[in-house]
Structure formats: C-alpha cells, structure tokens
Write a protein that holds these residues in place. Sequence first.
Motif, PDB file in Angstrom:
ATOM      1  N   UNK A  78      71.807 -75.335 -15.149  1.00  0.00           N
ATOM      2  CA  UNK A  78      71.496 -74.185 -14.307  1.00  0.00           C
ATOM      3  C   UNK A  78      72.457 -74.161 -13.120  1.00  0.00           C
ATOM      4  N   UNK A  79      72.712 -72.944 -12.635  1.00  0.00           N
ATOM      5  CA  UNK A  79      73.597 -72.752 -11.497  1.00  0.00           C
ATOM      6  C   UNK A  79      72.940 -71.795 -10.523  1.00  0.00           C
ATOM      7  N   UNK A  80      72.921 -72.191  -9.209  1.00  0.00           N
ATOM      8  CA  UNK A  80      72.299 -71.357  -8.212  1.00  0.00           C
ATOM      9  C   UNK A  80      73.301 -70.480  -7.503  1.00  0.00           C
ATOM     10  N   UNK A  81      72.772 -69.568  -6.700  1.00  0.00           N
ATOM     11  CA  UNK A  81      73.597 -68.658  -5.913  1.00  0.00           C
ATOM     12  C   UNK A  81      73.060 -68.675  -4.486  1.00  0.00           C
ATOM     13  N   UNK A  82      73.914 -68.949  -3.505  1.00  0.00           N
ATOM     14  CA  UNK A  82      75.369 -69.165  -3.610  1.00  0.00           C
ATOM     15  C   UNK A  82      75.689 -70.525  -4.231  1.00  0.00           C
ATOM     16  N   UNK A  83      76.965 -70.670  -4.569  1.00  0.00           N
ATOM     17  CA  UNK A  83      77.392 -71.903  -5.224  1.00  0.00           C
ATOM     18  C   UNK A  83      77.135 -73.109  -4.324  1.00  0.00           C
ATOM     19  N   UNK A  84      76.742 -74.194  -4.982  1.00  0.00           N
ATOM     20  CA  UNK A  84      76.530 -75.431  -4.237  1.00  0.00           C
ATOM     21  C   UNK A  84      75.126 -75.615  -3.735  1.00  0.00           C
ATOM     22  N   UNK A  85      74.249 -74.607  -3.878  1.00  0.00           N
ATOM     23  CA  UNK A  85      72.894 -74.759  -3.404  1.00  0.00           C
ATOM     24  C   UNK A  85      72.157 -75.768  -4.283  1.00  0.00           C
ATOM     25  N   UNK A  86      71.303 -76.563  -3.673  1.00  0.00           N
ATOM     26  CA  UNK A  86      70.533 -77.569  -4.405  1.00  0.00           C
ATOM     27  C   UNK A  86      69.367 -76.899  -5.102  1.00  0.00           C
ATOM     28  N   UNK A  87      69.233 -77.180  -6.399  1.00  0.00           N
ATOM     29  CA  UNK A  87      68.177 -76.578  -7.207  1.00  0.00           C
ATOM     30  C   UNK A  87      67.013 -77.534  -7.349  1.00  0.00           C
ATOM     31  N   UNK A  88      65.826 -76.951  -7.492  1.00  0.00           N
ATOM     32  CA  UNK A  88      64.603 -77.716  -7.700  1.00  0.00           C
ATOM     33  C   UNK A  88      64.019 -77.345  -9.056  1.00  0.00           C
ATOM     34  N   UNK A  89      63.450 -78.342  -9.725  1.00  0.00           N
ATOM     35  CA  UNK A  89      62.909 -78.158 -11.081  1.00  0.00           C
ATOM     36  C   UNK A  89      61.465 -78.625 -11.080  1.00  0.00           C
ATOM     37  N   UNK A  90      60.618 -77.880 -11.854  1.00  0.00           N
ATOM     38  CA  UNK A  90      59.212 -78.270 -11.998  1.00  0.00           C
ATOM     39  C   UNK A  90      58.684 -77.716 -13.316  1.00  0.00           C
ATOM     40  N   UNK A  91      57.836 -78.501 -13.998  1.00  0.00           N
ATOM     41  CA  UNK A  91      57.190 -78.051 -15.234  1.00  0.00           C
ATOM     42  C   UNK A  91      56.029 -77.164 -14.830  1.00  0.00           C
ATOM     43  N   UNK A  92      56.137 -75.885 -15.166  1.00  0.00           N
ATOM     44  CA  UNK A  92      55.128 -74.912 -14.768  1.00  0.00           C
ATOM     45  C   UNK A  92      53.998 -74.790 -15.780  1.00  0.00           C
ATOM     46  N   UNK A  93      54.175 -75.196 -17.032  1.00  0.00           N
ATOM     47  CA  UNK A  93      53.114 -75.072 -18.031  1.00  0.00           C
ATOM     48  C   UNK A  93      53.459 -75.830 -19.298  1.00  0.00           C
ATOM     49  N   UNK A  94      52.423 -76.120 -20.095  1.00  0.00           N
ATOM     50  CA  UNK A  94      52.596 -76.776 -21.382  1.00  0.00           C
ATOM     51  C   UNK A  94      52.594 -78.291 -21.304  1.00  0.00           C
ATOM     52  N   UNK A  95      52.399 -78.867 -20.150  1.00  0.00           N
ATOM     53  CA  UNK A  95      52.414 -80.321 -20.017  1.00  0.00           C
ATOM     54  C   UNK A  95      51.065 -80.809 -19.486  1.00  0.00           C
ATOM     55  N   UNK A  96      49.971 -80.227 -20.068  1.00  0.00           N
ATOM     56  CA  UNK A  96      48.646 -80.563 -19.569  1.00  0.00           C
ATOM     57  C   UNK A  96      48.291 -82.023 -19.806  1.00  0.00           C
TER      58      UNK A  96
END
Length: 640
Positions: A448-466
């Motif tokens: 994944x790539x954020x905008x603007x370039x270089x921004x730190x991205x965050x990830x989280x499992x939103x569903x299906x991992x009950x």
Amino acid sequence: MGQALRCDAPFASAEGDVVWVLADVAPRTPLYAVLLQPLGGLTFRLRNHNTPLTLTRHGLVLAPASGFDRSKDTQTFRLEIEVMDRHGHNCSGTVRVEVLPSPRPRVTFLEPQRAVTVPEGTGPLEVITQVHASGDNVHYAILAPTAPALFTIDEVRGNIRSTRRLEVAHAHLLVRAYNALHPADHDTTTLNVTVQGMDRRAPSCIPAISVSQVPETVSPGSTLVTLRCTDPASAGGNLHYALEGPLASRSHFRMEGPQLQVNATLDYDSEAAAAMGFQFTATIVVSAGGQPPRSTHVPLLVTVTPVNEFTPACPNDATFTVPETAAFGSAVGRVAGTDGDYPLNSLEYSLEGDPGPTQPFAIDTHTGEIRVVGPLDFQRQKSYRLTVQLTDTRNDLDPAKRRSRLCDVAVRLQQPVLDQAPVCTPEVQELQITARLGSRQPVTRLACQGSPDGVTLSYAIAGGNEDGRFRLEGNTLFYLSDDLPEPCTFVLLVEVWGSPGVPRHSTVVALVVHVTPRSTPVPPSTTTRRTTLQKEPLIITLTEVSWHPPAWFVAVLTISGALLLAALGCVARSLLCSNRDPGKPLLGKSSRDVVEQKGGEEEQGHSHTGSLGQFDGRARDPRTGRDYLFNSVTGARRWI
C-alpha cells in the motif's frame, strides 16, 4: 710610776702590720686587733681619719659599715693608731689593710632606677613588672614603703605584684637584691610606679556608617570610602583597620589603611549577585592599642548598579514555515534573542516597517512570538523576509541607555496537501496456505502507498478474525493456529489508513485465505493459490462529516456484515469443493498481477527443477489459464 707601754714589733715597725681581706667581706667585720693580750685601761685613737675603716675602743679594726667597693681592684687602707694607758704611757703603730678582689660575682642591679606605668584597674596579684640583679644566690626584698603595702615581690623571681585593685596613684619602691649566703653582698634599685587612669573611649570615625553605590564596571583598586578616625586616648596613637563580614564581601573588598578599596571585579550579570540582592554588607573594625583593647565598628553597605555592557544577539536559525491556510492569530514561531546583561534576555521585539495590509504578520513585544494577522496566498507570495528589532530593557541604571540589533527572519508558506485514502495493490487477494508446526506462519505482505508520499500507514484487521487465528504486524499478515481438523476458508477485511485526521480516509483490503491442515493430502497442483480479480481499483472512503449514527445502528450493521462475510465464505468453500481443479480462479487480477505476469514470461524458459523449494503455493492465472508457483512471503512467481 708604772711600767712603760710597749707595742708589738710588726705593729710598731716602720712598715706597720699588714692585713689582707677580700672585697666581699661583710660590713663591720673585725679585720685586725691592736693588742691581743688582755690589758685593761688602754685607750685607742685613730690618728688619720681619711679611711672608711672603723677602730673600736677595744682596739678592733672593723670593715666599713657599707662594705668594700667590689667594683675596684686591689684597695689599700693605712691606719695610724695610738695606744695610751691610764698612766699616760703610749705607743703607736701602723696597720695596712689590703683589700683583694672577691672571686664571687657581686650582686648588682643593671638599672639603679626605673619608671613603671600601670593601667588603672589592675587587679590583685597581677604582675606589674619584674626586677633582675646579677650575682649568686640573689634574693629580693622591698625595703620601702612598708605601709601601705601596695605591692609584694617574689623573693626568688623578682616579680612585683599588686596586692589590691589599683587606682590612680604614684609610688616609689626601694628594692634590694642580695646574696642569700652573704647578705653583705647586696644592691638596691628604685622603682617609680605610676598608676595611670585609662581613657576607655573607643576611637571615633567619620563617617560612622558607610553607604555607597558603585557601577559594576568599577576597576579593582578603586577607593570607595576613606575613614577619618581619631583616638581620644592618644592623639598620635596608631589605629588598625580590618574588614569583617561574609566571605563574598571580604573577597570583593579590602582595607588599605583607612581606605576601603575594590579587590575584585563586581559582576552584576550573575545569579550569585542576584541572590545577594546586588548588595555587599561588611563591618570595618577600627581598633586602638592598649589594655583593654578599644575598637569601633563602622557598618558598610555597597550596592552594585547595572551597566548595559552587551548588545542583544540574534538567534542562529530564524526560518519558520506556516501553512497557507493558517487562521488569524496562528503562531508562526518565536524569535529567541539573547542578551548577556542581567536580567538575562530581557528584550523587547518589534517589526521594522509599517504594519499595513501587505504585512500579514505581527510580533509579540515581550515574547517575540510571530503570529498571522492577515491573509496568506501561496500563489502571490511564497515567502516573507521580516526584519525584527531586538532592544534590551532594564539593563542599566539609566533607562535611556539601551542597545538594539536588527535580525532577519524568513517565513515560508506551505501549500496544503489533501489527505487521500491509501492505494493498495491488489485490493482483493485469494491465498492458500498449508498449516505448519510452530507459533506463527507468514501469509502475505500488503503493498500500500499513502498520500502524500512518505506518510506512515496503519493497518488493522477490521473483520473476519473473530477467533483470533490471524495477526497483523505492520503490513505483514501471520497465521497463528495450526489445530484445524479440516480445510477451512477465512475472509479477512484489513483497513489501511494514513494520517489520523478527521474525517479519516482509509482503504479496505479483502483477503480470502484457504488454510489446509498439515495431515490433509493436497493435490500437487493445488498447494497454494493467489488470484485477483481484474477490475478497477476499489477505494472505500469512510467520511465522517457531521452525522454520527446511534449505537444500535452500528451494532446492527456490524452483525449484518459479519453474516454476509460468513455467507460469502461458505459459498466460496462449496465452489472449491465442487470443482475438480482447485486452481481455478475465483477473482480477477489487478494491474500488479499483469506486471508479475510479464516478469514471469521472461522466466518461463528457465528450468524450475531443483528450485521448487523456494515456493510454497501454486495458482492459475485467470486470463491465460496457465499455472504458476509463488512464494507467499516474498511474492516471487515462476510459470509452470
């Protein structure tokens, strides 16, 4: 008529009789007897009287009443004596007395007379003076006065002490020194004792209190005050000056006679001077000699005044950045000027030039903080150069003595950057893995790539991992459990977002993961499959403007989404089980797969024998229908 009187031959001879005696013989000691035979009725007469010797009526020659002068060498005394009886008969003779020097030292005072001054109020038994005489076995005694007995003398040492508290008076003491074994060996001296009244008044000084004010730049050695002191007890008496007080005062000042001088630099610009209130206190002690000692204390107070010595200094870096959309009153930055005068960094700030409409900035007079007071337009002007004047304040006793400096400050405008949702490639992935032994197993890594370039991205499992079988660490998905009894498919929704703004822009990536237990046989061509649907990128944007749904609505929506995901999972599983070829694609592929396909065509001619251990999955391309091997960790592919 009786018998004629006749004298002995030695006495009656022309030379006469001779007697030798020592000079230290005791006074009135018998030296010679004219007739030793006991003849009565005789009369003895000394015909010459120029002699200190004495002739008794019994015909004995005695030593002088005061003894012989021992300071002289050999002394000779001639006595012409006539003897007559009661019948008128007479005879005459001569006696010569030779006085020889004594081998013993004579008792002698070095000073026959001495004056002694004693202060009034001298207590009993205090030593007022001491006498000393040369000789052997010398003892001392006071001959006069005997009453009143104001003084007493130590018989051996010669110390003279008072017998009572002395008042103003005059006394004459006659002191004798004598040889204890030969009391005739003695000498006397006279002591004139004066009991003098004491003037107990202390020295007087002008000024009695010294208060001075000096600038901090006064040079060492400068004289601050000169005392004029006099001693009422002695017009020409010597006075001693000393400085007493705290160590800081004694180290910065000194006394040179009656003059108070600066000993070290008086620095106003320090915390130590501020802690003392910029004042030094001490006491000048003026003392006069004599007993008891007399002294006068002159309190001293020196106040140090500030001098504006230093020019304000500009900060090293005065460049600030402000967004073009900054609101009125927004802070741009602070100009941190410095000044070495106390109080430190006491500055006033001002902008040079007119504060017209072309000047969108203003500066706080006391803090130096620059704020936005006008509209900013990046297209019209990208940066501003401000001239800030630093002026020190409260750094000199004279408020008019101020120093200033001009400093250049640069303000750059920054265009706003629109916050867009991250872009993930692909957005839908279908993966198949075989559960391994161990604590966790990597499944895939999201690109994944954020905008603007270089921004730190965050990830989280939103569903299906009950049931918590998966975990996200950064952009890598891991499978945690290996206790599946049979193959199972999981549909996970992963939310990816950039800056935590409001509203938050995020993207949801769908992952379909087929997990096969380790004990379940898997056909060679269906080890792992990763396919993507070929469609336009799907961007899910969550925007919160002003409407906030109630809690029950969120709960219903969550339950409905979970049921929908469960249904999709069951349909996908039934399709997989009913199809003979597990590698048949279910979803399209993205542009990233196309790039990977091109890279794979270049690798098609290479032999894959002996390198299958680098790949842990197998899938079929939905467009070409060709099978390929892939690595779920690195994403590498190889066409079969």
